[in-house]
Design an enzyme around this catalytic site. Sequence first.
Site, PDB file in Angstrom:
ATOM      1  CG  ASP A  77      78.622  21.147  49.300  1.00  0.00           C
ATOM      2  OD1 ASP A  77      78.480  21.519  48.090  1.00  0.00           O
ATOM      3  OD2 ASP A  77      78.522  19.935  49.345  1.00  0.00           O
ATOM      4  CD  GLU A 144      80.455  18.484  43.850  1.00  0.00           C
ATOM      5  OE1 GLU A 144      81.068  17.632  43.081  1.00  0.00           O
ATOM      6  OE2 GLU A 144      81.233  18.412  45.010  1.00  0.00           O
TER       7      GLU A 144
END
Length: 483
Positions: A77, A144
Site C-alpha cells: 500500500d 502498513e
Amino acid sequence: MENVELKPISVFEHFAKINAIPRPSKHEEQIIEYLKEFGKSRGLETKVDKTGNVLISKPATKGMEHLPTVVLQSHMDMVCDKLVDIEFNFLTDPIQTYIDGEWLKAKGTTLGADDGIGVAMELALLDANDIEHGPIECLFTVDEETGLTGAFGLEAGFMSGKYLVNLDSEDEGQIFVSCAGGITTTSVFNFKREDAPAGMFFMEASLKGLIGGHSGDDINKKRANAIKILSRFLYMVQDTMELRLAQWNSGKMHNAIPRDGKVIFAIPADKKEDVVAMWNNFTKGVEEEFHVTDPTMVWNLGSADAQTVIEKRVARNLILAVQAMDNGPLTTCQDEALAYMVETSSNVASVQSSENEVVVVASQRSNVMSNLRNMANAIKACFELAGANVSQSDGYPAWKMNPKSELVKVAVEEYERLFSKKPLVLGIHAGLECGLFSEKYPDMDMVSFGPTLRYVHTPEECLHIPSVGMVWDHLLAILKNIK
C-alpha cells in the site's frame, strides 16, 4: 543537471507497472490480484492469507540449495496525498512520474516509492533467471501505512525463512536494526451548532506550503506543524477577546506532519483590525521561527461568510487541548549505541470538523514500550480533561536490536566489500513491521534497508535514482553470501 538513467532497468520497469495500479491503504484489491497472477504465471508457489498478505516463493538457483531461506518483505500500500489544486483520484488514476536530475518524482502526488520500490525489487528478483540466490520468500503485506494491518494479521507459519530483509527504509547506506512502537489516539468532540451572537464578524485564516513529512522519520527535523501553528493563533485570539469557532480542517494522514490547514471563526466586529494586526505579528514571528525548515509558508487571512458555530464551551476546550498537547520529539534514547535517536515523540496529525463533531488524531511513538504508554496516556488525559471521547489503537510493538545478529554481520561485510566504506547501523524512530514479525517469529534474524527517499508521505516525495542500484547490488550480495 542532466537526468540520470533509470537503473537497474528491471526494477524501474516493475515500479512503473505497479504505479499504474491503484493501491491506497485499505484498497489493495487490485495489487493483490496483480501479485497473485504474477507469481502463478511464472510457476512460483503463491499464497494469500485471510488478511490479504501475499507470499511468493522461489527455489534456489542451481548449486545454492544449501543456503538458508531468506524472506524479502515490503508493503504493497501507499500513502495518498496530493497538492490541494491537483485533480487526482487515487482509486482510479495511475501515478505520473518524471525524472528531475538524479531524482524520480510524481506530478503533484505522492510517488508511492514508499514502499513501491521495495515491491519492485522483489518482483525483479522473482522475475530474473540470471541471479544467484538461495531459497527466497517474497512477502507483500497490506495496509502498513494506516494500521500495520497486514503485519498484525500475519499468521505464525505463513513464512518459513530464517532471515528477513525488510525493504522499507529510506536512507541508502544505513542498516536499521530496531524501530519504535506506536499508538494512535483519536479524540472526538460532539456538539450542536448554533447561531453566532449578533455583531460578530467572520474570518478565515489559512496556512499552506509547509514541508511536512513522516511523523516518525522526520519528527526530529523541527519542521512546522500546521495544526499546532493554527492552534497557537486561535489561543491568542481567544485569550484576548470573544472567539466563536465555526470550522477547523487540517491534516489528512495519521502518520504525517500536517502541511496546511484553515480555520473559520467569528470575533466582535469592532475587533477586526486588532485580529489583523495580531495575525501579521504572529505570522512574522512564526516565519522567523521556522525560516530554516519551512521557508515557503503561505499565509492568508480574510473575511468569510457568516455561518453556524460550534458550542462555545466545546470550541474553547478544543483550542485549549490542542494548544496544550505535547508535540514533536520529547526524549532521546538512553542506550549509548542509540543516543543520537529520538526515543519518544507525539504528532498531532489531523483536525477535521463536520456538522456535529470535531475529530483530532494524534500518533505517539517510542522505542521504550512503557514510555509509549505513558505518552499515549498523557495525550488521552489532555483531551479527556477537555471533554472529548477518546479512543486509542492497540498499537504496535518496538523492534529490539539483536546484538548477535548474523544477518547484520553479513550485511555490513558485503556493504564494505562493495562500496569500500562502512554503512551506518542504526535504530529508527519510525515504525516498521519488523516489530510485529519479531513477536510472531521470535527467532527470526532481521534487518531493514532501502534506497534514499525524501519527503515521504507528501506530494514532494522523491526517490534518489542512483541509490536504487546500490541497494539492489547490496541485496544480491547478501543473498549470495548468507551462510
